[in-house]
Structures are given as structure tokens and as C-alpha cells.
Design an enzyme around this catalytic site. Structure first.
Site, mmCIF file in Angstrom:
data_model
loop_
_atom_site.group_PDB
_atom_site.id
_atom_site.type_symbol
_atom_site.label_atom_id
_atom_site.label_comp_id
_atom_site.label_asym_id
_atom_site.label_seq_id
_atom_site.Cartn_x
_atom_site.Cartn_y
_atom_site.Cartn_z
ATOM 1 N N ARG A 84 43.546 38.695 -9.085
ATOM 2 C CA ARG A 84 43.270 38.111 -10.395
ATOM 3 C C ARG A 84 44.535 38.166 -11.257
ATOM 4 O O ARG A 84 45.500 38.844 -10.934
ATOM 5 C CB ARG A 84 42.155 38.910 -11.112
ATOM 6 C CG ARG A 84 40.778 38.665 -10.576
ATOM 7 C CD ARG A 84 39.753 39.593 -11.206
ATOM 8 N NE ARG A 84 39.892 40.966 -10.734
ATOM 9 C CZ ARG A 84 39.134 41.983 -11.161
ATOM 10 N NH1 ARG A 84 38.223 41.788 -12.085
ATOM 11 N NH2 ARG A 84 39.309 43.194 -10.662
ATOM 12 N N LYS A 102 43.563 44.972 -14.213
ATOM 13 C CA LYS A 102 43.212 46.344 -13.841
ATOM 14 C C LYS A 102 43.999 47.358 -14.650
ATOM 15 O O LYS A 102 45.052 47.059 -15.226
ATOM 16 C CB LYS A 102 43.482 46.572 -12.353
ATOM 17 C CG LYS A 102 42.520 45.878 -11.437
ATOM 18 C CD LYS A 102 41.059 46.101 -11.783
ATOM 19 C CE LYS A 102 40.545 47.482 -11.436
ATOM 20 N NZ LYS A 102 39.092 47.632 -11.790
ATOM 21 N N TYR A 154 41.310 46.223 -18.594
ATOM 22 C CA TYR A 154 40.370 47.279 -18.194
ATOM 23 C C TYR A 154 41.154 48.571 -18.103
ATOM 24 O O TYR A 154 42.247 48.608 -17.526
ATOM 25 C CB TYR A 154 39.743 46.979 -16.828
ATOM 26 C CG TYR A 154 38.740 45.854 -16.859
ATOM 27 C CD1 TYR A 154 37.606 45.942 -17.657
ATOM 28 C CD2 TYR A 154 38.915 44.712 -16.099
ATOM 29 C CE1 TYR A 154 36.672 44.911 -17.707
ATOM 30 C CE2 TYR A 154 37.990 43.671 -16.134
ATOM 31 C CZ TYR A 154 36.871 43.781 -16.944
ATOM 32 O OH TYR A 154 35.964 42.764 -16.993
ATOM 33 N N HIS A 184 39.186 52.023 -17.961
ATOM 34 C CA HIS A 184 38.337 53.007 -17.241
ATOM 35 C C HIS A 184 38.954 54.408 -17.310
ATOM 36 O O HIS A 184 39.239 55.032 -16.279
ATOM 37 C CB HIS A 184 38.168 52.588 -15.775
ATOM 38 C CG HIS A 184 37.553 51.233 -15.591
ATOM 39 N ND1 HIS A 184 36.277 50.924 -16.002
ATOM 40 C CD2 HIS A 184 38.035 50.098 -15.022
ATOM 41 C CE1 HIS A 184 36.006 49.664 -15.694
ATOM 42 N NE2 HIS A 184 37.064 49.140 -15.124
ATOM 43 N N GLU A 186 36.417 47.092 -21.220
ATOM 44 C CA GLU A 186 35.056 47.520 -20.863
ATOM 45 C C GLU A 186 34.312 48.233 -21.984
ATOM 46 O O GLU A 186 33.108 48.474 -21.851
ATOM 47 C CB GLU A 186 35.071 48.399 -19.596
ATOM 48 C CG GLU A 186 35.595 49.815 -19.762
ATOM 49 C CD GLU A 186 37.118 49.930 -19.675
ATOM 50 O OE1 GLU A 186 37.808 48.894 -19.663
ATOM 51 O OE2 GLU A 186 37.613 51.079 -19.640
ATOM 52 N N ASP A 244 34.250 52.517 -10.508
ATOM 53 C CA ASP A 244 35.346 52.414 -11.490
ATOM 54 C C ASP A 244 35.172 53.420 -12.630
ATOM 55 O O ASP A 244 36.128 53.740 -13.331
ATOM 56 C CB ASP A 244 35.498 50.981 -12.028
ATOM 57 C CG ASP A 244 34.219 50.440 -12.641
ATOM 58 O OD1 ASP A 244 33.169 51.105 -12.557
ATOM 59 O OD2 ASP A 244 34.263 49.337 -13.218
HETATM 60 N N1 NAI Z 1 33.561 48.114 -8.739
HETATM 61 C C1 NAI Z 1 33.835 47.004 -9.421
HETATM 62 O O1 NAI Z 1 34.636 46.171 -8.984
HETATM 63 C C2 NAI Z 1 33.154 46.715 -10.701
HETATM 64 C C3 NAI Z 1 32.439 47.700 -11.304
HETATM 65 N N2 NAI Z 1 31.710 47.454 -12.436
HETATM 66 C C4 NAI Z 1 30.983 48.610 -12.964
HETATM 67 O O2 NAI Z 1 29.593 48.538 -12.678
HETATM 68 C C5 NAI Z 1 28.919 49.459 -13.555
HETATM 69 C C6 NAI Z 1 27.680 48.806 -14.147
HETATM 70 O O3 NAI Z 1 28.078 47.810 -15.088
HETATM 71 P P1 NAI Z 1 27.032 46.875 -15.871
HETATM 72 O O4 NAI Z 1 25.906 46.497 -15.005
HETATM 73 O O5 NAI Z 1 27.841 45.809 -16.512
HETATM 74 O O6 NAI Z 1 26.502 47.856 -16.997
HETATM 75 P P2 NAI Z 1 25.199 47.627 -17.915
HETATM 76 O O7 NAI Z 1 25.449 48.406 -19.149
HETATM 77 O O8 NAI Z 1 24.877 46.180 -18.017
HETATM 78 O O9 NAI Z 1 24.049 48.307 -17.056
HETATM 79 C C7 NAI Z 1 23.978 49.674 -16.826
HETATM 80 C C8 NAI Z 1 22.510 50.029 -16.679
HETATM 81 O O10 NAI Z 1 22.446 51.403 -16.277
HETATM 82 C C9 NAI Z 1 21.245 51.903 -16.843
HETATM 83 N N3 NAI Z 1 21.242 53.352 -16.763
HETATM 84 C C10 NAI Z 1 21.873 54.286 -17.548
HETATM 85 N N4 NAI Z 1 21.589 55.523 -17.107
HETATM 86 C C11 NAI Z 1 20.777 55.378 -16.019
HETATM 87 C C12 NAI Z 1 20.139 56.282 -15.130
HETATM 88 N N5 NAI Z 1 20.258 57.610 -15.271
HETATM 89 N N6 NAI Z 1 19.372 55.783 -14.128
HETATM 90 C C13 NAI Z 1 19.230 54.451 -13.968
HETATM 91 N N7 NAI Z 1 19.780 53.541 -14.797
HETATM 92 C C14 NAI Z 1 20.565 54.007 -15.810
HETATM 93 C C15 NAI Z 1 21.264 51.345 -18.258
HETATM 94 O O11 NAI Z 1 19.962 51.429 -18.862
HETATM 95 C C16 NAI Z 1 21.699 49.910 -17.980
HETATM 96 O O12 NAI Z 1 20.585 49.047 -17.794
HETATM 97 C C17 NAI Z 1 29.983 49.864 -14.584
HETATM 98 O O13 NAI Z 1 30.545 51.110 -14.236
HETATM 99 C C18 NAI Z 1 31.016 48.773 -14.465
HETATM 100 O O14 NAI Z 1 32.293 49.156 -14.936
HETATM 101 C C19 NAI Z 1 31.677 46.219 -13.024
HETATM 102 C C20 NAI Z 1 32.411 45.188 -12.482
HETATM 103 C C21 NAI Z 1 33.255 45.380 -11.314
HETATM 104 C C1 PYR Z 2 35.335 45.852 -14.300
HETATM 105 C C2 PYR Z 2 36.415 46.089 -13.359
HETATM 106 O O1 PYR Z 2 36.895 47.183 -13.244
HETATM 107 C C3 PYR Z 2 36.916 45.014 -12.540
HETATM 108 O O2 PYR Z 2 36.506 43.859 -12.734
HETATM 109 O O3 PYR Z 2 37.758 45.262 -11.671
#
Ligand code: NAI
Ligand code: PYR
Length: 374
Positions: free
Chosen positions: A15, A74, A93, A95, A117, A269
Site C-alpha cells: 500500500r 504502517k 497507523y 498501534h 486508528e 496489530d
Molecule cells: N491485522 C490486520 O491487518 C488488521 C487488523 N485490524 C484490527 O482488527 C481489530 C478489530 O477492528 P474493528 O473490527 O475495526 O474494531 P471495532 O471497534 O469495529 O470492533 C471491535 C468489537 O469488539 C467488541 N469487543 C470488545 N471487547 C470484547 C470482548 N471482550 N469480547 C467480544 N467482543 C468484544 C466490541 O464491542 C466491538 O464490537 C483491531 O485491532 C484492528 O486494528 C484492522 C485492520 C487490519
Molecule cells: C489497520 C492496520 O493496521 C492495517 O491496515 O494494516
């Protein structure tokens, strides 16, 4: 303002933080944009396209980093820390909760660190995270299905099954943007999907969206343990904005899974929600096996589909960048509480509470600090 866009250097991160359309927007507003040569190649944007949009192509990362504001995708890697300097506005981002060295480097160099984020609208949504969570959520179901294949180390089952053969059981912990998008694809592929969330209101919304094509469960250790044990694929999609992810799936729960099951820890992340995802993996070498379970823990999943992701990301970041460039970060943040929430480091202090707590360092309120610059 002069805005620099370096080439991303993380493993398989194709990206880039700006499209030619973004350059055009900033240049029309009277700003200068420096793009490191070939920064856009991985997303199929050429230097010529950036030049036609009004950018200046610079030959090195050093020159791109010499700008007043640097936009990235990133979080900076250690090779990039020497480019930090006092007053640099870094918009990317970050993190920071699981990144003590990066946090220290930003503080030591008094960088104005604005994290995509944690920019948060009054309705609590995260506009600069959402598109990448949409991508990662959709990919999570795809890669989960792929690693369930025998040739990739999985138990050799098809997500949707076939008539006469059971479909795969997919459990998604966290029903936000990642969770919802993972469910869309998993349901589309015919899997038996359960989503757990802590927030009953969110479970109601999911029930309205998906009807009887998913099961919803309130998230607690008892329910998580029961679902994980029975699952072929578990997707980690929990977020507490800015904070280190809670370790909701314990090592014992992983041990209870059948051999060849798969976990995809999208929340890696922010440190990950599985006790056994003790390291970040890369697109080059995305999985490892622990207790017979295939672990996928890539922290830049959208980097694998850079064209979609770059356009999706810059659609939302560029309007904020134009605002920062037009007004300066002080006025832009004071005028916009959503952007103010993105400020994680300023004047050598951590200005995001959950990050300060993660590192046990002093927290200072961003608004009070910024007002000293008026
Ligand atoms: N690995 C990667 O490439 C990427 C990672 N991410 C990550 O994915 C993760 C999730 O992001 P989003 O869905 O956008 O966040 P979001 O804020 O939309 O959703 C998170 C959900 O977790 C729930 N939650 C909180 N505590 C909880 C628990 N104890 N048990 C169950 N649910 C719980 C919340 O109520 C919420 O619905 C983040 O860490 C984000 O940075 C996002 C994009 C890319
Ligand atoms: C959210 C994030 O860390 C990514 O898009 O790589």
C-alpha cells in the site's frame, strides 16, 4: 505545507499513503507533496501519474521524511526512527500499545504522532480504521478457508461443506467492522457462523443484518471456551480503541481444538486476542502451528490487496490531511474533536490514555498541550 510520502518498507506492504487523486487535492489547496520514487508501484500508481497530479518525486526516503508532515500506512519500523525530528507531524497507523520502542522513539524526538486508528467520531466509530477493517475482515474468512486446506496444514475441510457433508464451524470473537465483514464472507461461502460480542446492542444489530444465517452469543470466558473447542476456524476481531487487545482465548482453549483447526488473529496489530499468538507473522511466512492449530497473525493483512486497500484508505485519510495542511495541526485538532482523539504523542508525552497505561508512562491531555501552541 510540505507533505512527504515515503515508500512502505514492511514485509509485503504494497500500500501507499497517497494516490495521485490525493496529491491533486493537496496541490490544488496550495501544498507541496513529495513522493518517494516508486512508492506507489505496489498499488499500480506510477511516478509519472504522481507527477502529472502535481507531486515532486524524490529519490530517497530521507527526502520524503524531511517534510513537515509525513503520511504513511504502517507504523514506522526501526530503520525509519532516525528520520524522526522535533515537531514532525506523523499521520499513519501507529498501534502504539504493543510497541514500546516506537513509542519511546516518538517521545524522545517530540514527534506529533497522529494515529489513524484512534481518530474517533462522536458516534464512537473509527473512520480511518473502518476501510482496512472491512478488507481484513473479508480476507480473514478467505485466508481461514485457505489454511483449512490440507495442503496448507489444515484439517482438510471446505468452509461450506457439500450436500451430505457438514459445513465448517466458524467462530468470530468481536462483532465490529472486522467481525461483520468476516461473517459476510463466511456466510457467503456457506459456513456455520457464530459471532460473540460483549455488547448486547451490537448482537441485536448483527441479528438484524444476518437474521438466522448466523448465531450470536454474548462474550464471556465460558461461551468463548465452548465455541472455540468446537470450531474449525476462529477469527479474533476484538478492539478496545488504542489499548492492548485482551487475551480472551487462552492456551488451554487452543489445546482443546482439534488438530488442523485454524485461528486468524486479526487483532494482532493491537497485540492479539489469543494467548498463543505470541508473535506477528508476515505475508512471506504467514502461519505457524502450535498445539496442532494453524496460527495466522499477519498485522498488515490489507497489504496483500494493495490496490483496493490504498484507494479505500486514502478515500478517508486525505480529507483529514488536507485539513491539517490547510490549518496546521493545532487548529485542525482544536476544530475537530475526532482528529484530536488521533493525537497519541505530543511534546514528548503520550496523549492517549490507553497507550500511556500500556507502557506505564505519564499521560497528558492532548487538548491542554495543544492549546499551549496557540
Ligand atoms: N491485522 C490486520 O491487518 C488488521 C487488523 N485490524 C484490527 O482488527 C481489530 C478489530 O477492528 P474493528 O473490527 O475495526 O474494531 P471495532 O471497534 O469495529 O470492533 C471491535 C468489537 O469488539 C467488541 N469487543 C470488545 N471487547 C470484547 C470482548 N471482550 N469480547 C467480544 N467482543 C468484544 C466490541 O464491542 C466491538 O464490537 C483491531 O485491532 C484492528 O486494528 C484492522 C485492520 C487490519
Ligand atoms: C489497520 C492496520 O493496521 C492495517 O491496515 O494494516
Amino acid at each position: 505545507m510540505r507533505i512527504g510520502v515515503p515508500r512502505e518498507i514492511k514485509n509485503n506492504e504494497n500500500r501507499v499513503a497517497m494516490t495521485p487523486a490525493g496529491v491533486h487535492h493537496l496541490v490544488e489547496a496550495g501544498h507541496e507533496v513529495l513522493i518517494e520514487t516508486n512508492a506507489g508501484i505496489g498499488s499500480n500508481f506510477t511516478d509519472e501519474q504522481y507527477q502529472s497530479a502535481g507531486a515532486r518525486i524524490v529519490p530517497s526516503a530521507k527526502e520524503a521524511w524531511s517534510a513537515e508532515m509525513v503520511m504513511k500506512v504502517k507504523e514506522p519500523l526501526p530503520e525509519e526512527y532516525p528520520f524522526f525530528h522535533e515537531g514532525l507531524i506523523l499521520f499513519t497507523y501507529l498501534h502504539l500499545a504493543p510497541e514500546p520502542e516506537l513509542t519511546k522513539a516518538l517521545l524522545d524526538n517530540k514527534v506529533v504522532g497522529i494515529a489513524y486508528e484512534t481518530v474517533q467520531l462522536p458516534n464512537r466509530s473509527l473512520p480511518l480504521l473502518t476501510p482496512m477493517s472491512e478488507v481484513a475482515g473479508r480476507m480473514a474468512a478467505q485466508v481461514g478457508g485457505q489454511f483449512l486446506e490440507k495442503i496448507n496444514g489444515g484439517k482438510g475441510i471446505l468452509l461450506g461443506g457439500i450436500p451430505g457433508v457438514k459445513r465448517a464451524k466458524v467462530t468470530i470473537v468481536g462483532g465490529g467492522i472486522v467481525g461483520t465483514n468476516a461473517a459476510k464472507i463466511a456466510v457467503g461461502l456457506g459456513a456455520d457462523v457464530t459471532i460473540l460480542d460483549l455488547n448486547p446492542e451490537r448482537l441485536r444489530q448483527l441479528d438484524d443484518i444476518f437474521g438466522n444465517s448466523i448465531n450470536t452469543l454474548i462474550s464471556n470466558p465460558f461461551n468463548i471456551a465452548q465455541e472455540v473447542k468446537e470450531s474449525d476456524l476462529v477469527i479474533g476481531a476484538v478492539l478496545i480503541p488504542g489499548a492492548k487487545a485482551p487475551r480472551l482465548v487462552t492456551e488451554d482453549m487452543i489445546k482443546s481444538m482439534r488438530e488442523g483447526s485454524v485461528i486468524v488473529d486479526v487483532a494482532i496489530d493491537q497485540g492479539g486476542i489469543f494467548e498463543t499468538t505470541d508473535r506477528i507473522t508476515t505475508h512471506d511466512d504467514p502461519t505457524y502451528v502450535k498445539h496442532g492449530v494453524v496460527h495466522y497473525a499477519v498485522a498488515n493483512m490489507p497489504g496483500a490487496v494493495p490496490r483496493t486497500s490504498t484507494i479505500g484508505l486514502t478515500n478517508v485519510t486525505v480529507p483529514y490531511a488536507v485539513n491539517i495542511a490547510n490549518k496546521g495541526y493545532v487548529k485542525a485538532c482544536l476544530d475537530d474533536p475526532a482528529l484530536l482523539k488521533g493525537v497519541n504523542t505530543l511534546d514528548g508525552y503520550v496523549t492517549f490514555k490507553a497507550v500511556a497505561e500500556a507502557h506505564g508512562v505519564e499521560y497528558k491531555d492532548a487538548e491542554s498541550l495543544i492549546k499551549q501552541h496557540v
